[in-house]
Design a protein around this motif. Structure first.
Motif, mmCIF file in Angstrom:
data_model
loop_
_atom_site.group_PDB
_atom_site.id
_atom_site.type_symbol
_atom_site.label_atom_id
_atom_site.label_comp_id
_atom_site.label_asym_id
_atom_site.label_seq_id
_atom_site.Cartn_x
_atom_site.Cartn_y
_atom_site.Cartn_z
ATOM 1 N N ARG A 89 88.223 -78.596 5.967
ATOM 2 C CA ARG A 89 88.234 -79.016 7.366
ATOM 3 C C ARG A 89 89.453 -79.903 7.628
ATOM 4 O O ARG A 89 89.639 -80.903 6.953
ATOM 5 C CB ARG A 89 86.929 -79.752 7.678
ATOM 6 N N ILE A 90 90.243 -79.512 8.623
ATOM 7 C CA ILE A 90 91.506 -80.201 8.871
ATOM 8 C C ILE A 90 91.604 -80.699 10.318
ATOM 9 O O ILE A 90 91.221 -80.006 11.258
ATOM 10 C CB ILE A 90 92.694 -79.268 8.529
ATOM 11 N N LEU A 91 92.122 -81.921 10.450
ATOM 12 C CA LEU A 91 92.393 -82.527 11.754
ATOM 13 C C LEU A 91 93.902 -82.478 11.966
ATOM 14 O O LEU A 91 94.663 -82.880 11.078
ATOM 15 C CB LEU A 91 91.893 -83.981 11.759
ATOM 16 N N ILE A 92 94.328 -81.985 13.132
ATOM 17 C CA ILE A 92 95.756 -81.882 13.449
ATOM 18 C C ILE A 92 96.111 -82.953 14.469
ATOM 19 O O ILE A 92 95.472 -83.048 15.520
ATOM 20 C CB ILE A 92 96.088 -80.491 14.046
ATOM 21 N N VAL A 93 97.134 -83.753 14.153
ATOM 22 C CA VAL A 93 97.558 -84.819 15.064
ATOM 23 C C VAL A 93 99.037 -84.658 15.384
ATOM 24 O O VAL A 93 99.887 -84.721 14.494
ATOM 25 C CB VAL A 93 97.313 -86.210 14.443
ATOM 26 N N SER A 140 101.175 -96.072 11.730
ATOM 27 C CA SER A 140 100.126 -97.044 12.085
ATOM 28 C C SER A 140 98.751 -96.394 11.987
ATOM 29 O O SER A 140 97.809 -96.990 11.476
ATOM 30 C CB SER A 140 100.345 -97.568 13.507
ATOM 31 N N ALA A 141 98.642 -95.157 12.475
ATOM 32 C CA ALA A 141 97.366 -94.432 12.416
ATOM 33 C C ALA A 141 96.972 -94.189 10.958
ATOM 34 O O ALA A 141 95.807 -94.353 10.590
ATOM 35 C CB ALA A 141 97.473 -93.101 13.166
ATOM 36 N N LEU A 142 97.946 -93.819 10.128
ATOM 37 C CA LEU A 142 97.698 -93.604 8.699
ATOM 38 C C LEU A 142 97.114 -94.873 8.067
ATOM 39 O O LEU A 142 96.122 -94.818 7.346
ATOM 40 C CB LEU A 142 99.017 -93.217 8.009
ATOM 41 N N LYS A 143 97.707 -96.017 8.379
ATOM 42 C CA LYS A 143 97.227 -97.289 7.809
ATOM 43 C C LYS A 143 95.798 -97.581 8.262
ATOM 44 O O LYS A 143 94.972 -98.026 7.466
ATOM 45 C CB LYS A 143 98.169 -98.432 8.196
ATOM 46 N N GLU A 144 95.503 -97.325 9.549
ATOM 47 C CA GLU A 144 94.143 -97.554 10.072
ATOM 48 C C GLU A 144 93.136 -96.634 9.387
ATOM 49 O O GLU A 144 92.048 -97.061 9.008
ATOM 50 C CB GLU A 144 94.112 -97.320 11.595
ATOM 51 N N GLU A 199 84.830 -89.723 13.583
ATOM 52 C CA GLU A 199 83.831 -88.806 14.121
ATOM 53 C C GLU A 199 83.682 -87.535 13.266
ATOM 54 O O GLU A 199 82.575 -87.101 12.968
ATOM 55 C CB GLU A 199 84.279 -88.426 15.550
ATOM 56 N N LEU A 200 84.806 -86.947 12.849
ATOM 57 C CA LEU A 200 84.791 -85.626 12.219
ATOM 58 C C LEU A 200 84.814 -85.634 10.693
ATOM 59 O O LEU A 200 84.472 -84.630 10.076
ATOM 60 C CB LEU A 200 85.983 -84.800 12.730
ATOM 61 N N VAL A 223 92.569 -91.780 14.877
ATOM 62 C CA VAL A 223 91.666 -92.683 14.157
ATOM 63 C C VAL A 223 90.225 -92.439 14.610
ATOM 64 O O VAL A 223 89.313 -92.333 13.789
ATOM 65 C CB VAL A 223 92.080 -94.163 14.372
ATOM 66 N N GLU A 224 90.014 -92.309 15.934
ATOM 67 C CA GLU A 224 88.667 -92.045 16.463
ATOM 68 C C GLU A 224 88.124 -90.710 15.953
ATOM 69 O O GLU A 224 86.984 -90.612 15.530
ATOM 70 C CB GLU A 224 88.679 -92.059 18.005
#
Length: 120
Positions: free
Chosen positions: A4-8, A64-68, A45-46, A40-41
């Motif tokens: 399962r992959i999230l694309i940003v 920044s998102a990676l660190k969070e 969630e996923l 991040v959200e």
């Protein structure tokens, strides 16, 4: 079960390109986000197996998102996506915990190679 992959990525076209490469290779795209804050959200969630993350985005950049995300899950697997000429940012991303990086424009075989390597 498919990974399962999230694309940003802030560019819808780039998200579409990656989604296309991933689905053709048997991966499941569980979500997409246009900026780091939403990434991040969506991660919370996923709970994806892997995230492809653009470095340069509005609201919150990819590093920044990676660190969070790594604060939430130290084992989160993130592959950074960068344009040519962002070597310094790529180094920052790797130091922040990114597992690999892919350069735009995306080469399908390089994307799949990075994902296979990161997922083990």
């Amino acid at each position: 079960m498919a990974n399962r992959i999230l694309i940003v990525d802030d560019a819808a076209f780039m998200r579409m390109m990656i989604r296309d490469i991933l689905t053709k290779n048997g991966y499941e795209v569980v979500g997409e986000a246009p900026d780091g804050a939403q990434a991040v959200e969506k991660f919370k969630e996923l709970k994806p197996d892997l995230i492809t993350m653009d470095i340069t985005m509005p609201e919150m950049d990819g590093i920044s998102a990676l660190k969070e995300i790594r604060k939430i899950d130290a084992n989160a697997k993130v592959i950074m996506c960068s344009a040519m000429g962002q070597q310094a940012m790529v180094i920052d991303a790797i130091q922040a915990g990114a597992k690999d990086f892919i350069v735009k424009p995306f080469q399908a075989d390089r994307v799949i190679e990075a994902i296979k390597k990161t997922l083990g």
